[in-house]
Design an enzyme around this catalytic site. Structure first.
Site, mmCIF file in Angstrom:
data_model
loop_
_atom_site.group_PDB
_atom_site.id
_atom_site.type_symbol
_atom_site.label_atom_id
_atom_site.label_comp_id
_atom_site.label_asym_id
_atom_site.label_seq_id
_atom_site.Cartn_x
_atom_site.Cartn_y
_atom_site.Cartn_z
ATOM 1 N NE ARG A 79 11.631 -17.495 21.526
ATOM 2 C CZ ARG A 79 11.741 -17.511 20.193
ATOM 3 N NH1 ARG A 79 11.397 -16.468 19.474
ATOM 4 N NH2 ARG A 79 12.202 -18.585 19.589
ATOM 5 C CD GLU B 52 10.091 -15.097 12.013
ATOM 6 O OE1 GLU B 52 9.566 -14.117 12.568
ATOM 7 O OE2 GLU B 52 10.492 -16.095 12.641
#
Lengths: 319, 278
Positions: free
Chosen positions: A112, A257
Protein backbone atom coordinates in the site's frame (compact mmCIF):
# COMPACT_ATOMS: atom_id res chain seq x y z
CA UNK A 1 5.87 6.57 -19.36
CA UNK A 2 5.61 5.28 -22.92
CA UNK A 3 1.84 5.66 -22.80
CA UNK A 4 2.29 9.24 -21.64
CA UNK A 5 4.70 9.92 -24.46
CA UNK A 6 2.21 8.42 -26.89
CA UNK A 7 -0.48 10.81 -25.67
CA UNK A 8 1.82 13.74 -26.39
CA UNK A 9 2.65 12.35 -29.82
CA UNK A 10 -1.01 11.89 -30.69
CA UNK A 11 -2.12 15.29 -29.39
CA UNK A 12 0.93 17.56 -29.51
CA UNK A 13 -0.99 20.82 -29.39
CA UNK A 14 -2.94 19.83 -26.32
CA UNK A 15 -0.79 17.55 -24.17
CA UNK A 16 2.59 18.00 -22.52
CA UNK A 17 4.45 15.86 -20.01
CA UNK A 18 5.74 17.62 -16.92
CA UNK A 19 8.26 15.92 -14.61
CA UNK A 20 7.77 17.34 -11.18
CA UNK A 21 9.67 15.16 -8.75
CA UNK A 22 11.53 11.96 -8.04
CA UNK A 23 10.66 8.92 -5.95
CA UNK A 24 12.90 7.19 -3.39
CA UNK A 25 14.02 4.73 -6.02
CA UNK A 26 14.90 7.69 -8.23
CA UNK A 27 12.07 7.38 -10.71
CA UNK A 28 10.57 10.49 -12.28
CA UNK A 29 7.14 11.54 -11.12
CA UNK A 30 5.31 12.93 -14.14
CA UNK A 31 1.97 14.40 -15.00
CA UNK A 32 0.14 15.14 -18.21
CA UNK A 33 -0.89 18.74 -18.68
CA UNK A 34 -3.91 18.82 -20.98
CA UNK A 35 -5.58 21.94 -22.33
CA UNK A 36 -5.96 24.19 -25.33
CA UNK A 37 -3.49 27.01 -25.71
CA UNK A 38 -5.35 30.27 -25.64
CA UNK A 39 -2.62 32.60 -24.45
CA UNK A 40 -4.91 33.63 -21.63
CA UNK A 41 -4.44 32.88 -17.95
CA UNK A 42 -6.17 29.60 -17.21
CA UNK A 43 -7.68 27.84 -14.25
CA UNK A 44 -6.66 24.29 -13.35
CA UNK A 45 -7.90 20.91 -12.22
CA UNK A 46 -5.73 18.36 -10.41
CA UNK A 47 -6.12 14.60 -10.53
CA UNK A 48 -3.78 12.06 -8.99
CA UNK A 49 -4.09 8.28 -9.18
CA UNK A 50 -2.25 5.51 -7.39
CA UNK A 51 -1.15 7.11 -4.12
CA UNK A 52 -1.77 3.62 -2.71
CA UNK A 53 0.10 1.01 -4.68
CA UNK A 54 -2.38 -1.92 -4.58
CA UNK A 55 -5.32 0.10 -5.87
CA UNK A 56 -4.72 -0.77 -9.50
CA UNK A 57 -8.06 0.43 -10.82
CA UNK A 58 -7.02 4.01 -10.00
CA UNK A 59 -4.17 4.40 -12.54
CA UNK A 60 -6.42 2.64 -15.06
CA UNK A 61 -9.00 5.34 -14.45
CA UNK A 62 -6.51 8.16 -14.97
CA UNK A 63 -5.66 6.69 -18.34
CA UNK A 64 -9.34 6.34 -19.20
CA UNK A 65 -10.03 9.94 -18.16
CA UNK A 66 -7.22 11.32 -20.28
CA UNK A 67 -8.26 9.31 -23.30
CA UNK A 68 -11.89 10.34 -22.88
CA UNK A 69 -11.32 14.09 -22.68
CA UNK A 70 -8.93 13.97 -25.61
CA UNK A 71 -11.50 12.12 -27.67
CA UNK A 72 -14.49 14.28 -26.80
CA UNK A 73 -13.18 17.84 -26.87
CA UNK A 74 -13.17 17.95 -30.68
CA UNK A 75 -16.84 17.08 -30.96
CA UNK A 76 -18.31 18.16 -27.64
CA UNK A 77 -18.67 21.93 -27.31
CA UNK A 78 -18.80 21.83 -23.53
CA UNK A 79 -15.58 19.87 -23.20
CA UNK A 80 -13.93 22.17 -25.74
CA UNK A 81 -14.98 25.17 -23.69
CA UNK A 82 -13.56 23.60 -20.54
CA UNK A 83 -10.29 22.78 -22.28
CA UNK A 84 -10.02 26.44 -23.27
CA UNK A 85 -10.62 27.77 -19.79
CA UNK A 86 -8.95 25.06 -17.73
CA UNK A 87 -5.77 22.99 -17.79
CA UNK A 88 -6.05 19.41 -16.54
CA UNK A 89 -3.05 18.18 -14.54
CA UNK A 90 -3.26 14.38 -14.38
CA UNK A 91 -0.73 12.17 -12.57
CA UNK A 92 -1.45 8.60 -13.68
CA UNK A 93 0.71 6.98 -10.97
CA UNK A 94 1.91 9.04 -8.04
CA UNK A 95 3.40 6.25 -5.91
CA UNK A 96 5.44 4.73 -8.73
CA UNK A 97 7.84 2.73 -6.55
CA UNK A 98 4.96 1.12 -4.65
CA UNK A 99 3.03 0.39 -7.83
CA UNK A 100 5.99 -1.30 -9.50
CA UNK A 101 6.56 -3.29 -6.31
CA UNK A 102 3.02 -4.69 -6.50
CA UNK A 103 3.81 -6.13 -9.93
CA UNK A 104 6.88 -7.97 -8.66
CA UNK A 105 5.24 -11.18 -7.50
CA UNK A 106 2.23 -12.67 -5.72
CA UNK A 107 3.40 -11.73 -2.25
CA UNK A 108 3.84 -8.05 -3.09
CA UNK A 109 0.51 -7.50 -4.82
CA UNK A 110 -1.15 -6.02 -1.74
CA UNK A 111 1.50 -3.41 -0.84
CA UNK A 112 0.00 0.00 0.00
CA UNK A 113 2.67 2.49 1.03
CA UNK A 114 5.65 3.99 -0.80
CA UNK A 115 9.07 2.34 -0.66
CA UNK A 116 11.02 4.73 1.55
CA UNK A 117 13.59 2.86 3.58
CA UNK A 118 13.07 1.69 7.15
CA UNK A 119 13.67 4.31 9.85
CA UNK A 120 16.53 3.78 12.33
CA UNK A 121 14.56 2.27 15.15
CA UNK A 122 12.04 0.23 13.20
CA UNK A 123 12.26 -2.51 10.61
CA UNK A 124 9.69 -1.93 7.89
CA UNK A 125 9.65 -0.02 4.64
CA UNK A 126 7.22 2.57 3.47
CA UNK A 127 5.13 5.54 4.49
CA UNK A 128 1.41 5.93 3.84
CA UNK A 129 1.59 8.91 1.48
CA UNK A 130 -2.03 9.79 2.17
CA UNK A 131 -1.17 10.41 5.82
CA UNK A 132 2.00 12.37 5.14
CA UNK A 133 0.62 15.75 4.02
CA UNK A 134 0.67 18.77 6.31
CA UNK A 135 -3.00 18.69 7.28
CA UNK A 136 -3.47 17.94 10.98
CA UNK A 137 -0.52 15.60 10.43
CA UNK A 138 0.00 12.72 12.82
CA UNK A 139 -2.99 13.32 15.04
CA UNK A 140 -5.71 10.75 14.29
CA UNK A 141 -6.06 7.79 11.97
CA UNK A 142 -2.34 7.04 12.02
CA UNK A 143 0.12 4.78 13.79
CA UNK A 144 3.72 5.62 14.58
CA UNK A 145 4.74 2.02 14.27
CA UNK A 146 6.58 2.09 10.96
CA UNK A 147 5.18 -1.34 10.06
CA UNK A 148 1.64 0.00 10.15
CA UNK A 149 -0.30 0.59 6.95
CA UNK A 150 -1.04 4.06 8.28
CA UNK A 151 2.50 5.08 9.19
CA UNK A 152 2.49 8.82 8.39
CA UNK A 153 6.22 9.24 8.03
CA UNK A 154 8.80 10.65 10.44
CA UNK A 155 7.24 14.11 10.07
CA UNK A 156 4.76 15.97 7.88
CA UNK A 157 5.94 16.15 4.25
CA UNK A 158 8.86 13.83 4.98
CA UNK A 159 8.34 11.97 1.71
CA UNK A 160 9.68 12.95 -1.70
CA UNK A 161 6.43 12.06 -3.39
CA UNK A 162 4.43 14.29 -1.02
CA UNK A 163 6.74 17.25 -1.56
CA UNK A 164 6.58 16.82 -5.32
CA UNK A 165 2.81 17.34 -5.19
CA UNK A 166 2.84 20.19 -2.71
CA UNK A 167 5.64 22.09 -4.45
CA UNK A 168 3.87 21.87 -7.77
CA UNK A 169 0.38 22.72 -6.54
CA UNK A 170 1.47 25.45 -4.13
CA UNK A 171 3.20 27.38 -6.88
CA UNK A 172 -0.13 27.61 -8.73
CA UNK A 173 -2.66 27.16 -5.95
CA UNK A 174 -4.85 30.12 -6.83
CA UNK A 175 -5.53 28.66 -10.24
CA UNK A 176 -6.84 25.30 -8.98
CA UNK A 177 -10.61 24.88 -8.93
CA UNK A 178 -10.59 21.21 -8.05
CA UNK A 179 -8.26 18.62 -6.50
CA UNK A 180 -9.26 14.98 -7.03
CA UNK A 181 -7.49 11.93 -5.64
CA UNK A 182 -8.44 8.52 -7.05
CA UNK A 183 -8.38 5.37 -4.88
CA UNK A 184 -10.13 2.04 -4.36
CA UNK A 185 -12.10 0.28 -2.95
CA UNK A 186 -15.41 1.05 -1.28
CA UNK A 187 -17.53 3.04 -3.71
CA UNK A 188 -17.41 6.34 -1.87
CA UNK A 189 -16.79 10.03 -2.45
CA UNK A 190 -14.95 11.43 0.55
CA UNK A 191 -14.98 15.15 1.31
CA UNK A 192 -12.76 17.13 3.71
CA UNK A 193 -11.95 16.93 6.53
CA UNK A 194 -10.68 13.59 7.67
CA UNK A 195 -10.37 14.86 11.23
CA UNK A 196 -13.70 14.52 13.10
CA UNK A 197 -13.44 17.89 14.82
CA UNK A 198 -13.05 20.05 11.75
CA UNK A 199 -15.63 20.96 9.12
CA UNK A 200 -14.82 22.45 5.74
CA UNK A 201 -16.23 25.96 5.32
CA UNK A 202 -18.08 24.85 2.18
CA UNK A 203 -19.25 21.51 3.58
CA UNK A 204 -22.77 21.99 2.23
CA UNK A 205 -21.51 22.71 -1.25
CA UNK A 206 -19.13 19.74 -1.13
CA UNK A 207 -22.00 17.44 -0.08
CA UNK A 208 -24.38 18.85 -2.69
CA UNK A 209 -21.92 18.51 -5.54
CA UNK A 210 -20.90 15.10 -4.21
CA UNK A 211 -24.53 13.94 -4.25
CA UNK A 212 -24.85 15.18 -7.82
CA UNK A 213 -21.76 13.21 -8.75
CA UNK A 214 -23.02 9.97 -7.13
CA UNK A 215 -26.32 10.38 -8.97
CA UNK A 216 -24.44 10.79 -12.23
CA UNK A 217 -22.44 7.66 -11.38
CA UNK A 218 -25.59 5.67 -10.57
CA UNK A 219 -27.18 6.55 -13.90
CA UNK A 220 -24.45 4.71 -15.81
CA UNK A 221 -24.57 1.19 -14.32
CA UNK A 222 -26.70 1.57 -11.18
CA UNK A 223 -23.68 1.41 -8.89
CA UNK A 224 -24.21 2.91 -5.45
CA UNK A 225 -21.63 5.36 -4.16
CA UNK A 226 -21.84 7.05 -0.75
CA UNK A 227 -20.78 10.67 -0.04
CA UNK A 228 -19.48 11.93 3.26
CA UNK A 229 -16.49 12.83 5.35
CA UNK A 230 -14.10 10.01 6.24
CA UNK A 231 -14.92 10.10 9.98
CA UNK A 232 -18.60 9.72 9.10
CA UNK A 233 -18.57 7.02 6.47
CA UNK A 234 -15.25 5.23 6.89
CA UNK A 235 -12.67 6.15 9.55
CA UNK A 236 -10.75 9.26 10.60
CA UNK A 237 -7.86 10.35 8.37
CA UNK A 238 -5.31 13.11 8.87
CA UNK A 239 -2.51 14.16 6.59
CA UNK A 240 -4.38 13.39 3.37
CA UNK A 241 -3.63 15.11 0.07
CA UNK A 242 -7.20 16.32 -0.32
CA UNK A 243 -7.32 17.83 3.18
CA UNK A 244 -4.07 19.63 2.46
CA UNK A 245 -5.48 20.92 -0.84
CA UNK A 246 -8.65 22.16 0.85
CA UNK A 247 -6.53 23.99 3.43
CA UNK A 248 -4.64 25.68 0.61
CA UNK A 249 -7.93 27.18 -0.45
CA UNK A 250 -8.79 24.86 -3.33
CA UNK A 251 -12.58 24.76 -2.96
CA UNK A 252 -13.60 21.37 -4.34
CA UNK A 253 -11.50 18.45 -3.16
CA UNK A 254 -12.65 14.82 -3.30
CA UNK A 255 -11.26 11.36 -2.73
CA UNK A 256 -12.87 8.88 -5.11
CA UNK A 257 -12.96 5.32 -3.77
CA UNK A 258 -13.83 3.27 -6.86
CA UNK A 259 -15.24 -0.29 -7.16
CA UNK A 260 -15.82 -2.64 -5.74
CA UNK A 261 -17.74 -2.98 -2.57
CA UNK A 262 -16.14 -6.12 -1.26
CA UNK A 263 -16.27 -9.10 -3.58
CA UNK A 264 -12.95 -8.71 -5.39
CA UNK A 265 -11.48 -5.84 -3.33
CA UNK A 266 -8.19 -4.67 -4.82
CA UNK A 267 -8.00 -7.35 -7.50
CA UNK A 268 -10.83 -6.05 -9.65
CA UNK A 269 -11.41 -8.36 -12.61
CA UNK A 270 -10.77 -7.18 -16.15
CA UNK A 271 -14.41 -7.11 -17.16
CA UNK A 272 -15.14 -4.57 -14.44
CA UNK A 273 -12.48 -2.07 -15.45
CA UNK A 274 -14.44 -0.51 -18.31
CA UNK A 275 -17.75 -0.07 -16.45
CA UNK A 276 -15.95 1.24 -13.35
CA UNK A 277 -14.17 3.84 -15.44
CA UNK A 278 -17.34 4.80 -17.33
CA UNK A 279 -19.30 5.53 -14.20
CA UNK A 280 -16.44 7.24 -12.37
CA UNK A 281 -15.89 9.45 -15.40
CA UNK A 282 -19.47 10.72 -15.16
CA UNK A 283 -18.92 11.48 -11.49
CA UNK A 284 -15.69 13.37 -12.15
CA UNK A 285 -17.27 15.20 -15.08
CA UNK A 286 -20.13 16.37 -12.88
CA UNK A 287 -17.72 17.88 -10.38
CA UNK A 288 -15.41 19.55 -12.88
CA UNK A 289 -18.33 20.93 -14.90
CA UNK A 290 -19.77 22.44 -11.74
CA UNK A 291 -16.40 23.93 -10.80
CA UNK A 292 -15.88 25.28 -14.30
CA UNK A 293 -19.37 26.76 -14.70
CA UNK A 294 -19.25 28.40 -11.31
CA UNK A 295 -16.18 30.34 -12.41
CA UNK A 296 -16.80 30.89 -16.09
CA UNK A 297 -20.31 30.55 -17.49
CA UNK A 298 -22.16 32.88 -15.16
CA UNK A 299 -20.17 35.98 -16.12
CA UNK A 300 -20.26 35.17 -19.80
CA UNK A 301 -24.04 34.66 -19.85
CA UNK A 302 -24.67 37.89 -17.96
CA UNK A 303 -22.47 39.99 -20.17
CA UNK A 304 -24.01 38.52 -23.31
CA UNK A 305 -27.49 39.30 -22.08
CA UNK A 306 -26.73 42.89 -21.18
CA UNK A 307 -24.87 43.54 -24.41
CA UNK A 308 -27.59 42.11 -26.62
CA UNK A 309 -30.15 44.15 -24.72
CA UNK A 310 -28.24 47.37 -25.30
CA UNK A 311 -27.68 46.52 -28.94
CA UNK A 312 -31.38 45.99 -29.50
CA UNK A 313 -32.26 49.35 -28.05
CA UNK A 314 -29.74 51.01 -30.35
CA UNK A 315 -31.05 49.14 -33.38
CA UNK A 316 -34.62 50.08 -32.69
CA UNK A 317 -33.97 53.69 -31.82
CA UNK A 318 -32.31 54.30 -35.17
CA UNK A 319 -35.15 52.96 -37.31
CA UNK B 1 -42.77 53.85 -32.70
CA UNK B 2 -44.70 52.62 -29.69
CA UNK B 3 -44.90 49.13 -31.16
CA UNK B 4 -41.17 49.08 -31.58
CA UNK B 5 -40.69 50.19 -27.98
CA UNK B 6 -43.02 47.47 -26.78
CA UNK B 7 -41.13 44.89 -28.79
CA UNK B 8 -37.80 46.10 -27.41
CA UNK B 9 -39.14 46.00 -23.86
CA UNK B 10 -40.57 42.54 -24.38
CA UNK B 11 -37.30 41.28 -25.76
CA UNK B 12 -35.32 42.83 -22.92
CA UNK B 13 -37.63 41.32 -20.33
CA UNK B 14 -37.46 37.92 -21.95
CA UNK B 15 -33.71 38.12 -22.15
CA UNK B 16 -33.23 39.28 -18.56
CA UNK B 17 -35.26 36.27 -17.43
CA UNK B 18 -31.97 34.38 -17.30
CA UNK B 19 -31.08 34.08 -13.59
CA UNK B 20 -28.34 36.20 -12.21
CA UNK B 21 -25.32 34.07 -11.39
CA UNK B 22 -23.04 35.40 -8.72
CA UNK B 23 -19.41 34.71 -9.19
CA UNK B 24 -17.72 34.05 -5.89
CA UNK B 25 -14.26 35.55 -5.65
CA UNK B 26 -11.45 33.03 -5.83
CA UNK B 27 -10.59 31.78 -2.36
CA UNK B 28 -7.24 33.28 -1.60
CA UNK B 29 -6.61 32.57 2.06
CA UNK B 30 -5.98 29.15 3.47
CA UNK B 31 -8.71 27.63 5.56
CA UNK B 32 -7.81 28.66 9.11
CA UNK B 33 -10.37 26.61 10.94
CA UNK B 34 -8.23 23.50 10.56
CA UNK B 35 -4.75 24.96 10.74
CA UNK B 36 -2.08 22.27 10.94
CA UNK B 37 -0.79 23.66 14.19
CA UNK B 38 -4.07 23.85 16.04
CA UNK B 39 -4.44 21.31 18.79
CA UNK B 40 -7.17 18.77 18.20
CA UNK B 41 -9.47 17.63 20.94
CA UNK B 42 -7.84 14.77 22.79
CA UNK B 43 -9.71 11.54 22.89
CA UNK B 44 -9.32 7.89 22.11
CA UNK B 45 -9.95 6.81 18.57
CA UNK B 46 -13.08 5.01 19.64
CA UNK B 47 -14.67 8.11 21.18
CA UNK B 48 -18.33 8.15 22.04
CA UNK B 49 -20.08 5.43 20.07
CA UNK B 50 -23.12 6.45 18.11
CA UNK B 51 -26.31 5.75 20.05
CA UNK B 52 -29.96 5.97 19.13
CA UNK B 53 -30.99 6.19 15.52
CA UNK B 54 -28.05 5.59 13.19
CA UNK B 55 -27.34 7.28 9.88
CA UNK B 56 -27.41 4.32 7.46
CA UNK B 57 -24.58 5.80 5.39
CA UNK B 58 -22.21 6.28 8.29
CA UNK B 59 -19.64 3.79 9.44
CA UNK B 60 -21.30 2.38 12.59
CA UNK B 61 -24.26 1.04 10.60
CA UNK B 62 -22.05 -0.02 7.68
CA UNK B 63 -19.67 -1.97 9.92
CA UNK B 64 -22.53 -3.67 11.77
CA UNK B 65 -24.12 -4.59 8.43
CA UNK B 66 -20.90 -6.26 7.35
CA UNK B 67 -21.04 -8.45 10.46
CA UNK B 68 -24.56 -9.50 9.46
CA UNK B 69 -23.20 -10.42 6.02
CA UNK B 70 -20.56 -12.71 7.56
CA UNK B 71 -23.20 -14.29 9.81
CA UNK B 72 -25.57 -14.95 6.90
CA UNK B 73 -22.80 -16.55 4.87
CA UNK B 74 -21.86 -18.90 7.70
CA UNK B 75 -25.50 -19.93 8.05
CA UNK B 76 -26.83 -19.90 4.51
CA UNK B 77 -23.84 -19.71 2.18
CA UNK B 78 -22.81 -22.48 -0.19
CA UNK B 79 -20.53 -22.87 -3.20
CA UNK B 80 -23.48 -21.52 -5.18
CA UNK B 81 -24.87 -18.95 -2.81
CA UNK B 82 -22.86 -15.97 -1.59
CA UNK B 83 -24.63 -13.19 0.30
CA UNK B 84 -23.67 -9.52 0.30
CA UNK B 85 -25.09 -6.42 1.92
CA UNK B 86 -26.65 -4.14 -0.65
CA UNK B 87 -28.13 -1.24 1.33
CA UNK B 88 -28.59 -0.32 4.96
CA UNK B 89 -32.02 1.27 5.31
CA UNK B 90 -32.03 2.13 8.96
CA UNK B 91 -30.34 1.28 12.22
CA UNK B 92 -30.39 1.78 15.92
CA UNK B 93 -27.74 1.27 18.60
CA UNK B 94 -27.84 1.32 22.37
CA UNK B 95 -25.69 0.46 25.37
CA UNK B 96 -26.73 -2.56 27.38
CA UNK B 97 -25.75 -1.71 30.96
CA UNK B 98 -22.06 -2.56 31.27
CA UNK B 99 -22.17 -5.71 29.21
CA UNK B 100 -22.00 -4.38 25.67
CA UNK B 101 -23.85 -2.72 22.84
CA UNK B 102 -26.90 -3.79 20.93
CA UNK B 103 -27.72 -2.92 17.30
CA UNK B 104 -30.87 -3.26 15.25
CA UNK B 105 -30.63 -2.97 11.50
CA UNK B 106 -32.96 -3.02 8.54
CA UNK B 107 -31.05 -3.93 5.41
CA UNK B 108 -31.32 -5.27 1.91
CA UNK B 109 -29.10 -8.23 1.17
CA UNK B 110 -28.28 -9.69 -2.15
CA UNK B 111 -27.47 -13.15 -3.45
CA UNK B 112 -24.37 -12.16 -5.39
CA UNK B 113 -24.57 -15.09 -7.80
CA UNK B 114 -28.22 -14.85 -8.85
CA UNK B 115 -28.41 -11.10 -8.13
CA UNK B 116 -31.65 -11.42 -6.17
CA UNK B 117 -32.33 -9.06 -3.31
CA UNK B 118 -34.36 -9.39 -0.16
CA UNK B 119 -34.91 -7.32 2.92
CA UNK B 120 -33.51 -8.47 6.22
CA UNK B 121 -33.97 -7.45 9.86
CA UNK B 122 -30.99 -8.10 12.09
CA UNK B 123 -30.08 -7.80 15.73
CA UNK B 124 -26.49 -7.76 16.91
CA UNK B 125 -24.83 -7.70 20.29
CA UNK B 126 -21.19 -6.72 20.71
CA UNK B 127 -20.03 -7.84 24.16
CA UNK B 128 -17.73 -5.63 26.19
CA UNK B 129 -14.89 -6.94 28.24
CA UNK B 130 -11.35 -8.23 28.06
CA UNK B 131 -10.21 -10.06 25.00
CA UNK B 132 -11.94 -10.66 21.71
CA UNK B 133 -15.43 -11.97 22.19
CA UNK B 134 -17.40 -12.67 19.05
CA UNK B 135 -20.58 -10.69 18.46
CA UNK B 136 -23.95 -12.41 18.69
CA UNK B 137 -26.14 -12.05 15.63
CA UNK B 138 -29.77 -12.82 14.89
CA UNK B 139 -30.93 -12.51 11.29
CA UNK B 140 -33.10 -14.49 8.96
CA UNK B 141 -32.59 -15.21 5.31
CA UNK B 142 -35.19 -16.63 2.97
CA UNK B 143 -33.77 -19.41 0.87
CA UNK B 144 -35.76 -19.05 -2.30
CA UNK B 145 -35.93 -21.92 -4.74
CA UNK B 146 -32.97 -21.68 -7.05
CA UNK B 147 -30.70 -24.11 -8.85
CA UNK B 148 -28.46 -23.76 -5.86
CA UNK B 149 -29.48 -26.97 -4.10
CA UNK B 150 -29.12 -29.10 -7.18
CA UNK B 151 -25.81 -27.52 -8.17
CA UNK B 152 -24.45 -28.01 -4.65
CA UNK B 153 -25.24 -31.69 -4.58
CA UNK B 154 -23.89 -32.21 -8.10
CA UNK B 155 -20.72 -30.39 -7.08
CA UNK B 156 -20.32 -32.51 -3.93
CA UNK B 157 -20.81 -35.65 -5.97
CA UNK B 158 -18.17 -34.54 -8.44
CA UNK B 159 -15.66 -33.76 -5.68
CA UNK B 160 -16.19 -37.07 -3.89
CA UNK B 161 -15.39 -39.00 -6.99
CA UNK B 162 -12.51 -36.93 -8.30
CA UNK B 163 -10.24 -35.78 -5.51
CA UNK B 164 -7.16 -35.10 -7.63
CA UNK B 165 -8.57 -31.93 -9.19
CA UNK B 166 -8.00 -29.46 -6.42
CA UNK B 167 -4.58 -28.89 -4.97
CA UNK B 168 -2.79 -25.71 -3.91
CA UNK B 169 -5.08 -23.48 -5.91
CA UNK B 170 -4.85 -19.74 -5.57
CA UNK B 171 -7.95 -17.64 -6.11
CA UNK B 172 -8.13 -15.23 -7.83
CA UNK B 173 -5.50 -16.98 -9.92
CA UNK B 174 -3.62 -13.82 -10.87
CA UNK B 175 -3.18 -10.24 -9.76
CA UNK B 176 -5.97 -9.12 -12.06
CA UNK B 177 -8.84 -10.83 -10.26
CA UNK B 178 -9.20 -13.66 -12.76
CA UNK B 179 -11.11 -16.75 -11.65
CA UNK B 180 -11.98 -19.60 -14.01
CA UNK B 181 -15.74 -20.29 -13.94
CA UNK B 182 -15.26 -23.85 -12.70
CA UNK B 183 -13.04 -22.58 -9.87
CA UNK B 184 -15.63 -20.13 -8.55
CA UNK B 185 -17.36 -22.63 -6.23
CA UNK B 186 -13.99 -23.21 -4.49
CA UNK B 187 -13.45 -19.52 -4.16
CA UNK B 188 -16.90 -19.21 -2.60
CA UNK B 189 -16.04 -22.03 -0.18
CA UNK B 190 -12.88 -20.18 0.83
CA UNK B 191 -14.95 -17.06 1.47
CA UNK B 192 -17.54 -18.99 3.48
CA UNK B 193 -14.93 -20.61 5.70
CA UNK B 194 -13.32 -17.18 6.16
CA UNK B 195 -16.72 -15.79 7.14
CA UNK B 196 -16.56 -17.83 10.35
CA UNK B 197 -13.29 -16.15 11.21
CA UNK B 198 -14.45 -12.72 10.11
CA UNK B 199 -17.56 -13.10 12.23
CA UNK B 200 -15.54 -14.22 15.25
CA UNK B 201 -13.04 -11.41 14.90
CA UNK B 202 -15.50 -8.59 14.23
CA UNK B 203 -16.02 -5.68 16.59
CA UNK B 204 -17.55 -2.24 16.15
CA UNK B 205 -14.11 -1.09 15.03
CA UNK B 206 -13.46 -3.56 12.23
CA UNK B 207 -14.63 -4.09 8.67
CA UNK B 208 -13.54 -7.43 7.24
CA UNK B 209 -13.43 -8.68 3.66
CA UNK B 210 -11.61 -11.55 2.01
CA UNK B 211 -8.72 -10.19 -0.08
CA UNK B 212 -7.54 -13.46 -1.51
CA UNK B 213 -7.73 -17.20 -1.14
CA UNK B 214 -3.99 -17.85 -1.20
CA UNK B 215 -4.24 -21.59 -1.21
CA UNK B 216 -7.05 -24.13 -1.13
CA UNK B 217 -6.58 -27.89 -1.25
CA UNK B 218 -9.07 -30.71 -1.01
CA UNK B 219 -8.08 -33.44 1.47
CA UNK B 220 -8.97 -37.11 1.49
CA UNK B 221 -11.48 -38.19 4.08
CA UNK B 222 -13.49 -41.27 4.94
CA UNK B 223 -16.41 -39.16 6.15
CA UNK B 224 -19.55 -38.18 4.24
CA UNK B 225 -18.54 -34.55 4.13
CA UNK B 226 -15.70 -33.05 2.09
CA UNK B 227 -12.59 -31.68 3.72
CA UNK B 228 -10.38 -28.75 2.76
CA UNK B 229 -7.22 -27.03 3.85
CA UNK B 230 -7.19 -23.34 3.15
CA UNK B 231 -5.00 -20.26 3.59
CA UNK B 232 -6.80 -16.94 3.13
CA UNK B 233 -5.82 -13.31 3.32
CA UNK B 234 -8.33 -11.11 5.06
CA UNK B 235 -8.41 -7.38 4.53
CA UNK B 236 -9.34 -5.43 7.63
CA UNK B 237 -10.38 -2.04 6.31
CA UNK B 238 -10.12 0.05 9.50
CA UNK B 239 -6.46 -0.87 10.04
CA UNK B 240 -5.89 -1.57 6.32
CA UNK B 241 -4.06 -4.70 7.42
CA UNK B 242 -3.84 -7.93 5.49
CA UNK B 243 -4.20 -10.79 7.96
CA UNK B 244 -3.32 -14.39 7.14
CA UNK B 245 -5.39 -17.28 8.44
CA UNK B 246 -5.03 -21.01 7.95
CA UNK B 247 -8.12 -23.18 8.25
CA UNK B 248 -9.24 -26.73 8.13
CA UNK B 249 -12.91 -26.96 7.20
CA UNK B 250 -15.57 -29.38 6.08
CA UNK B 251 -18.48 -28.95 3.72
CA UNK B 252 -21.50 -30.95 2.68
CA UNK B 253 -24.72 -29.78 1.04
CA UNK B 254 -26.67 -30.84 4.12
CA UNK B 255 -24.37 -29.50 6.83
CA UNK B 256 -22.93 -26.47 5.10
CA UNK B 257 -19.43 -25.25 6.03
CA UNK B 258 -17.92 -26.05 9.40
CA UNK B 259 -14.50 -24.76 10.44
CA UNK B 260 -12.65 -27.48 12.32
CA UNK B 261 -9.38 -25.71 13.01
CA UNK B 262 -8.21 -22.16 12.49
CA UNK B 263 -4.93 -20.45 13.09
CA UNK B 264 -3.86 -16.89 12.57
CA UNK B 265 -0.45 -16.69 10.93
CA UNK B 266 1.98 -14.14 12.35
CA UNK B 267 2.57 -10.89 10.51
CA UNK B 268 5.67 -11.52 8.48
CA UNK B 269 7.37 -8.16 8.25
CA UNK B 270 10.30 -9.66 6.44
CA UNK B 271 8.08 -10.15 3.42
CA UNK B 272 7.56 -6.42 3.20
CA UNK B 273 11.22 -5.61 2.94
CA UNK B 274 13.24 -5.62 -0.26
CA UNK B 275 15.89 -8.34 -0.41
CA UNK B 276 19.31 -6.98 0.38
CA UNK B 277 21.14 -6.32 -2.85
CA UNK B 278 24.54 -7.88 -3.27
Amino acid sequence: TSWMEQMVKDHPDVVTVVKYGKTYESRDISLLKIGLNTGKEKKAIWMDCGIHAREWIAPAFCQYFVREILQTYKTDAKMEQMMKNVDFYVTPVLNIDGYIYTWENETTRLWRKNRSPEPEDCSCYGTDLNRNFDANWGTIGVSFNCCSKFYPGSKAMSELETRAVTDFVRSRKDSFLCFLSIHSYGQMLLIPYGHPNYTAPNYDELMMVGQGATEAIWKVHRTNYTVGTPPDVLYPITGSATDWARMQGIPLTYIFELRDNGTYRFELPEDQIQPTCEEAYRGVLYIITYAHDKTFNGAVANTAVTLSGILLIFVFSFT
Amino acid sequence: EIMRLVVVLAVLMGVSGIPDVTISPPTASADTSAHPNSIPETGAEEDVMATGELNPNHYPARRAAQVVQHYLNTRYGSPFRLIGVQTVHSGNAEDVADSGRKYQLELSVNDIITNTTQTCSAELFFPKGKGQQPPEVKALYQKYKTNQTLMSSDFAQQLRSDISTLSNSKLPSDSHGHIEPDMKPFWHLGILASSFIMLNESTENTLYNVAQVANITQLTTEEDHLEFDCHTLLHEMVSQEIIHWKMLFTWSPAEGVKVVQMKRLPHRHEREKSPKTN
